[in-house]
Scaffold this active site. Structure first.
Site, PDB file in Angstrom:
ATOM      1  N   TYR A  70      57.099  44.019  57.237  1.00 46.58           N
ATOM      2  CA  TYR A  70      55.790  44.669  57.335  1.00 46.58           C
ATOM      3  C   TYR A  70      55.928  46.192  57.421  1.00 46.58           C
ATOM      4  O   TYR A  70      54.956  46.891  57.645  1.00 46.58           O
ATOM      5  CB  TYR A  70      55.016  44.137  58.542  1.00 46.58           C
ATOM      6  CG  TYR A  70      54.692  42.660  58.434  1.00 46.58           C
ATOM      7  CD1 TYR A  70      53.721  42.216  57.536  1.00 46.58           C
ATOM      8  CD2 TYR A  70      55.355  41.712  59.195  1.00 46.58           C
ATOM      9  CE1 TYR A  70      53.424  40.872  57.409  1.00 46.58           C
ATOM     10  CE2 TYR A  70      55.060  40.352  59.078  1.00 46.58           C
ATOM     11  CZ  TYR A  70      54.102  39.944  58.182  1.00 46.58           C
ATOM     12  OH  TYR A  70      53.802  38.610  58.056  1.00 46.58           O
ATOM     13  N   TYR A 443      46.243  37.765  56.823  1.00 46.05           N
ATOM     14  CA  TYR A 443      46.083  37.992  58.273  1.00 46.05           C
ATOM     15  C   TYR A 443      46.872  39.205  58.742  1.00 46.05           C
ATOM     16  O   TYR A 443      46.663  39.695  59.847  1.00 46.05           O
ATOM     17  CB  TYR A 443      46.483  36.728  59.054  1.00 46.05           C
ATOM     18  CG  TYR A 443      47.933  36.644  59.491  1.00 46.05           C
ATOM     19  CD1 TYR A 443      48.932  36.307  58.582  1.00 46.05           C
ATOM     20  CD2 TYR A 443      48.300  36.900  60.816  1.00 46.05           C
ATOM     21  CE1 TYR A 443      50.261  36.234  58.993  1.00 46.05           C
ATOM     22  CE2 TYR A 443      49.626  36.820  61.221  1.00 46.05           C
ATOM     23  CZ  TYR A 443      50.600  36.490  60.309  1.00 46.05           C
ATOM     24  OH  TYR A 443      51.911  36.419  60.714  1.00 46.05           O
ATOM     25  N   ARG A 444      47.773  39.738  57.885  1.00 42.68           N
ATOM     26  CA  ARG A 444      48.714  40.768  58.325  1.00 42.68           C
ATOM     27  C   ARG A 444      49.412  41.267  57.069  1.00 42.68           C
ATOM     28  O   ARG A 444      49.636  40.487  56.161  1.00 42.68           O
ATOM     29  CB  ARG A 444      49.716  40.085  59.226  1.00 42.68           C
ATOM     30  CG  ARG A 444      50.725  40.908  59.959  1.00 42.68           C
ATOM     31  CD  ARG A 444      51.583  39.947  60.766  1.00 42.68           C
ATOM     32  NE  ARG A 444      52.487  40.606  61.671  1.00 42.68           N
ATOM     33  CZ  ARG A 444      53.422  39.956  62.360  1.00 42.68           C
ATOM     34  NH1 ARG A 444      53.546  38.650  62.249  1.00 42.68           N
ATOM     35  NH2 ARG A 444      54.215  40.597  63.177  1.00 42.68           N
TER      36      ARG A 444
END
Lengths: 498, 140
Positions: A70, A443-444
């Site tokens: 991420y 979601y992310r």
């Protein structure tokens, strides 16, 4: 900054800048920070915030910066200063009530060691990479594998430095000296805890979290199925059990590659650049005795209740064409079970970055779906076709929540293969476009795609963005805190939105 | 399966419960069950597979705090190194060829799949102590 926190905790060498970049990125310079500062106390955080406001310098807050896939410790905005909270490592456990108050630098291993050292009857819920921060993972809505696996849902009370340096405690912590800060989530009036999840509205310096009291037993099944199409009935069998609370953790159904990517190297099976054919997949599965899909389901608590649950779940699977369904059992007094199923921290799943043998990495593509076998099969077919089209190896999982399903897909790549690295960005965008057409959102996401995903939340011409930005401007008029996080930009940088 | 692969297969069983979610590998399972849960109830195949987090010196304590999660048993570094180095040398504490300077460079610059370790995470003084510990640990 040096005078505020000590020069030795201001990191501005070229080596430091590289260390805080996204080490999974094809171009590490694209999100390189100017440097980093590492305060040890809340007062030092406040001092840094005051200086950032004076000079209007953007900070990028990280807890421990291990959010690999991420963006790691790298900021959205190149040239930001990383506000690294990894030196803040205080732990306060309330063993009787099963709660902990952690600072952001506390890793899952740190908390595990603390609990072992003090022989506390409490279990963690850990993610696949437990090197990271307990607080940071919960704030980023990370997940684990026990009944406490929805980490954000177990947050109870925060201490937050706001962008103007003010210090607040949420929930019952708003009453000084309250014994209920980590016990009662709502507080009085509006509840603010979730406002600081995946946001840039403040710097969380303490986070309350509920921990699972050590159960008497953990029982369950490890289930494998043989064919890709088995995904549909597998989900439809598990879904009612999950919805009714018979299964209280989120079973994560992964494909054969999720296991194989940590077990073996791709080059041992197929020439570089050649696709994985069905016969190759069959050979790998045979060697390691793994299903096309596999899932671990577990229940926690008194043995007599768990044994009854096992019978209920076994009945639900009666007549289903499973490939293997192995009962698992741990009872208090047994040797430690030693896996994330019992809250033991691990890092070995990160070995999937070595699938191509060289310097690997991944980004995640994680849309949320309704829990439904037919929709999951459709998702599998569309997504695996896109993986094939872009010459990538399909690495999905479907985690079943109470009412939703998170379809986490890893885009595993080889950083030493420039052709592959060039495909990653257009592949990611194709995946997001495909999900958006079905009205599924992620979601992310990775720092490269925060605007792309924010853009998909388009109701009433992006009313959610307008709300987020009004809050941002009210709290952070100088736009110093993590600009661009989750696609939220302060007024003075809105033109940077991609 | 070689011993090495069997060990890795055991690791994937953990991977099962972790982000890998898959279960089932190695000889611990009951094989292809003819009906659901056809096998007999058993202890988990991963039983007693906890990483050793013990230490006997301050330097070893630092190694456990900062490095063991990846570089003792079941760690990502140990798993990946096992594919590249002579058997037994995947555990840094058993290595006979580690130089302190190499350890420090690997930590700060990253190596292979290992990310760079920041000076906030491990200070220069801490890294010196860890590197000195590793240089000696395997040669005892």
């Amino acid at each position: 900054m040096g005078s505020a926190i000590g020069a030795q905790y201001v990191f501005t060498t070229e080596e430091d800048r590289i260390a805080y970049s996204d080490h999974y990125s094809a171009d590490e310079t694209s999100h390189q920070p100017l440097g980093a500062v590492a305060p040890a106390t809340v007062e030092e955080v406040q001092a840094i915030i005051r200086i950032a406001n004076e000079h209007k310098v953007p900070l990028w807050t990280i807890s421990r910066g291990k959010n690999f896939g991420y963006g790691g410790s790298a900021p959205v905005v190149k040239g930001s200063i990383v506000l690294d909270l990894s030196r803040m490592k205080k732990i306060e456990v309330d063993a009787e009530n099963g709660t902990v108050l952690v600072e952001p630098g506390v890793s899952f291993f740190d908390l595990f060691d603390f609990i072992q050292e003090h022989k506390l009857p409490l279990w963690l819920s850990v993610p696949g990479n437990s090197w990271g921060s307990v607080a940071g993972n919960a704030l980023d809505r990370g997940v684990g594998y026990t009944t406490y696996g929805d980490h954000a849902a177990r947050i109870c009370g925060l201490e937050v430095v706001l962008p103007d340096g003010d210090l607040v405690r949420t929930g019952m912590g708003a009453m000084s000296g309250s014994p209920n800060w980590q016990l009662y989530k709502p507080g009085y009036g509006p509840s603010w805890d979730t406002m600081f999840c995946q946001s840039n509205f403040g710097v969380v310096t303490k986070l309350g979290l509920w921990l699972m009291p050590e159960p008497e037993s953990v029982l369950g099944f490890d289930i494998d199925v043989d064919k890709p199409e088995d995904l549909g009935w597998l989900i439809d069998t598990l879904a009612p059990l999950r919805r009714q609370g018979i299964i209280q953790q989120s079973p994560s159904i992964g494909n054969w590659l999720r296991a194989a990517a940590t077990l073996t190297l791709r080059d041992e099976w197929v020439e570089p650049g050649k696709p994985l054919t069905e016969s190759v997949i069959t050979a790998i599965r045979k060697k390691f005795n793994i299903g096309w899909w596999g899932v671990a389901v577990r229940w926690y608590g008194p043995l007599e209740i768990n044994e009854a649950t096992s019978r209920v779940v076994e009945k639900a699977f009666a007549g289903k064409p499973v490939m293997a369904m192995r009962p698992t059992r741990w009872v208090k007094g047994d040797a430690p079970e030693g896996s994330p199923a019992t809250g033991v921290p691990v890092t070995y799943p990160l070995a999937n970055a070595n699938w191509f043998g060289g310097r690997g990495g991944h980004v995640s593509y994680s849309p949320v779906l309704p829990v439904n076998g037919a929709l999951a099969l459709d998702q599998y077919r569309r997504t695996s076709a896109l993986y094939a089209e872009y010459g990538m190896d399909y690495h999905p999982s479907f985690a079943i929540g109470e009412r939703h399903m998170t379809n986490v897909n890893q885009l595993l790549f080889n950083r030493d293969d420039p052709d592959m690295m060039k495909r990653v960005d257009s592949f990611m965008r194709a995946l997001v476009k495909d999900a958006t057409a079905k009205r599924y959102a992620e979601y992310r996401t990775h720092i490269d795609y925060m605007d792309l995903i924010a853009d998909t939340f388009d109701f009433n011409n992006h009313a959610l963005r307008r709300l987020n930005e009004r809050v941002k401007d009210a709290l952070d008029p100088n736009g110093i805190l993590s600009p661009g996080k989750s696609g939220i930009w302060p007024a003075n940088r809105r033109e940077k939105r991609s | 399966m070689t011993l090495f692969q069997a060990r890795n297969a055991r690791l994937a069983l953990f991977a099962a419960a972790a982000m890998l979610g898959l279960s089932a590998c190695g000889g611990a399972g009951t094989g292809n069950a003819p009906s659901p849960a056809g096998g007999k109830q058993q202890a988990n195949a991963g039983a007693n597979a906890m990483q050793d987090r013990s230490y006997k010196s301050d330097a070893e304590k630092l190694f456990v705090e900062k490095c063991a999660m990846c570089h003792r048993d079941f760690g990502m570094g140990t798993v990946v190194l096992a594919r590249r180095v002579e058997k037994g040398q995947e555990w840094l504490e058993k290595r006979t060829d580690l130089q302190a300077d190499f350890v420090k460079t690997a930590a700060r610059a990253g190596i292979g799949n290992m990310p760079r370790i920041t000076r906030s995470d491990v200070s220069d003084a801490q890294l010196d102590a860890i590197a000195a510990y590793l240089e000696k640990a395997g040669r005892k």
